[in-house]
Design an enzyme around this catalytic site. Structure first.
Site, PDB file in Angstrom:
ATOM      1  N   PHE A  73       0.861  -1.181   0.000  1.00  0.00           N
ATOM      2  CA  PHE A  73       0.000   0.000   0.000  1.00  0.00           C
ATOM      3  C   PHE A  73       0.898   1.231   0.000  1.00  0.00           C
ATOM      4  O   PHE A  73       1.379   1.651   1.061  1.00  0.00           O
ATOM      5  CB  PHE A  73      -0.900  -0.020   1.234  1.00  0.00           C
ATOM      6  CG  PHE A  73      -2.136   0.831   1.115  1.00  0.00           C
ATOM      7  CD1 PHE A  73      -2.496   1.444  -0.071  1.00  0.00           C
ATOM      8  CD2 PHE A  73      -2.961   1.011   2.222  1.00  0.00           C
ATOM      9  CE1 PHE A  73      -3.642   2.221  -0.176  1.00  0.00           C
ATOM     10  CE2 PHE A  73      -4.117   1.785   2.136  1.00  0.00           C
ATOM     11  CZ  PHE A  73      -4.451   2.388   0.936  1.00  0.00           C
ATOM     12  N   ALA A 140       1.503  -4.320   9.067  1.00  0.00           N
ATOM     13  CA  ALA A 140       1.623  -3.461  10.248  1.00  0.00           C
ATOM     14  C   ALA A 140       0.951  -2.149   9.876  1.00  0.00           C
ATOM     15  O   ALA A 140       1.570  -1.278   9.268  1.00  0.00           O
ATOM     16  CB  ALA A 140       3.080  -3.244  10.617  1.00  0.00           C
ATOM     17  N   TYR A 234       4.630  -3.368  25.349  1.00  0.00           N
ATOM     18  CA  TYR A 234       4.470  -4.198  24.156  1.00  0.00           C
ATOM     19  C   TYR A 234       3.727  -5.501  24.458  1.00  0.00           C
ATOM     20  O   TYR A 234       2.530  -5.592  24.227  1.00  0.00           O
ATOM     21  CB  TYR A 234       5.833  -4.498  23.510  1.00  0.00           C
ATOM     22  CG  TYR A 234       5.681  -5.017  22.093  1.00  0.00           C
ATOM     23  CD1 TYR A 234       5.736  -4.149  21.009  1.00  0.00           C
ATOM     24  CD2 TYR A 234       5.419  -6.358  21.833  1.00  0.00           C
ATOM     25  CE1 TYR A 234       5.559  -4.606  19.709  1.00  0.00           C
ATOM     26  CE2 TYR A 234       5.235  -6.826  20.549  1.00  0.00           C
ATOM     27  CZ  TYR A 234       5.306  -5.957  19.489  1.00  0.00           C
ATOM     28  OH  TYR A 234       5.113  -6.418  18.218  1.00  0.00           O
TER      29      TYR A 234
END
Length: 395
Positions: A73, A140, A234
């Site tokens: 993308f 991601a 995280y």
């Protein structure tokens, strides 16, 4: 145009076409030097323009002789503005693959959308045999719009309690204390919707429905765990909750693929590396800077292409040959490519440095220069052999 890096925070708004192309070429040369005859010959990579996704596509093509379909993308360049780095890396990959006589279909668009999934299905049908042997899922993304039109946004926040910890501005080298408020229930839900396993399952469901998965086909999604020092922001935070959902998806997909086609699904837990995503996470840039220092000193440092090489070795090399359980994994069926990072002696060294590091000594104790270089290389800068003062064609 003479292209220079323009950095705002943890984002670079320019990309160097020649640098991006050279980065792909160097990774392709590494892949060729570690050719694996037993690697799959038809591969789909979802999220293929950078980082682990690009490295996996390069390893499949140049290190295994695969025809590939890549989903990315990216923004094309204009007369006055460069394209994104992924635009240039994908173009370079396609050109190199064509020279090698390999089929390469690159589809630019939102991987979450049904339109792009359908385009990918059409491209796979053009491959020899009309199926794929391996599906790499490497997305991601900050946002996702589902089939019903609802848009979700991901956040990087702790869960349950505020987070405080050391971090570094890698542009200035200033070490400071990061403070992040805990996520709301809605933010947790939305992060899981974006970064969890539901879209991965949607992709595999479409490929199954259209009979585009070859017998024995495998699918792999990437994850990260990291040391206890980073867990609050995280592993135990919103991203970690999404990765747990990803692992649950892997278990479901593995059962389904085994029953239907004798296939498999894995999570690959990879090493901490400089990416656009990791640069945005508090604490992580400082941890990676220290980790790079230690791992380089110990001769253990790896980049994305070395990790991709080891992934293919685990999946299709001698470690999995003749093993009825497939690739070697931990007790949770995760392929652990973070094994060198998580060595006891490596983490002990990092922890010792962590307690000592300040703004004044970071240049000595951490590889902050290596971090900056790795960050710039994402966008095609700081690549050896490129003249960054030369006029460059950006279109």
């Amino acid at each position: 145009m003479i292209v220079k890096p323009k950095i705002r925070g943890f984002i670079c708004t320019t990309a160097h076409p020649a640098g991006c192309a050279e980065s792909v070429r160097l990774q392709a040369e590494h892949a060729k030097a570690h050719y694996l005859e037993t690697a799959p010959k038809r591969v789909l990579v979802i999220g293929s323009s950078g980082g682990y996704g690009l490295a996996s596509r390069i390893m499949a093509c140049f290190g295994g002789g695969a025809d590939t379909v890549g989903i990315h993308f990216d923004k094309a360049p204009s007369e006055t503005r460069t394209g994104t780095s992924g635009f240039y890396t994908t173009r370079a990959f396609d050109q190199l693959a064509q020279k090698e006589g390999r089929l390469s279909y690159s589809i630019n668009g939102d991987a979450f959308s049904q339109e792009i999934k359908n385009k990918a299905a059409e491209a796979i049908a053009q491959l020899p045999g009309g199926q794929v042997d391996l599906v790499i899922y490497s997305l991601a993304a900050p946002k996702r719009t589902d089939a019903a039109g609802r848009t979700y946004s991901s956040v990087i926040k702790p869960i349950g309690a505020p987070f405080e910890g050391k971090t570094v501005d890698f542009n200035t080298g200033e070490v400071s204390c990061a403070r992040v408020a805990p996520a709301t229930d809605s933010e947790i839900e939305e992060t899981v919707a974006v970064m969890g396993g539901s879209d991965w399952k949607d992709w595999i469901a479409l490929l199954r429905e259209k009979n585009l998965l070859a017998p024995g086909a495998c699918t792999v999604a990437f994850s990260y765990i990291g040391p206890e020092r980073t867990h609050a922001i995280y592993k135990s935070g919103t991203i970690g909750r999404a990765k747990l959902d990803l692992e649950q998806a892997a278990s479901e997909l593995n059962r389904t693929l085994q029953e239907e086609i004798g296939g498999c699904a894995y999570i690959s837990v990879n090493k901490a590396l400089v990416t656009q995503a990791s640069a945005a996470i508090p604490v992580v840039p400082l941890y990676i800077s220290l980790l790079y220092k230690v791992m380089k000193q110990r001769g253990l440092h790896e980049g994305c292409i070395e990790q991709a090489e080891r992934l293919f070795g685990r999946l299709y090399g001698t470690e999995s040959a003749g093993n009825p359980l497939g690739a070697p994994t931990d007790s949770s069926r995760r392929i652990r490519l973070d094994d060198l990072e998580m060595k006891k002696e490596v983490q002990e060294d990092v922890n010792e440095l962590w307690d000592k590091v300040t703004s004044e000594n970071i240049g000595e104790l951490a590889d902050i220069a290596g971090y900056r270089e790795a960050f710039l290389q994402i966008f095609g800068f700081a690549i050896p052999g490129i003249d960054y003062d030369a006029d460059t064609e950006i279109l």
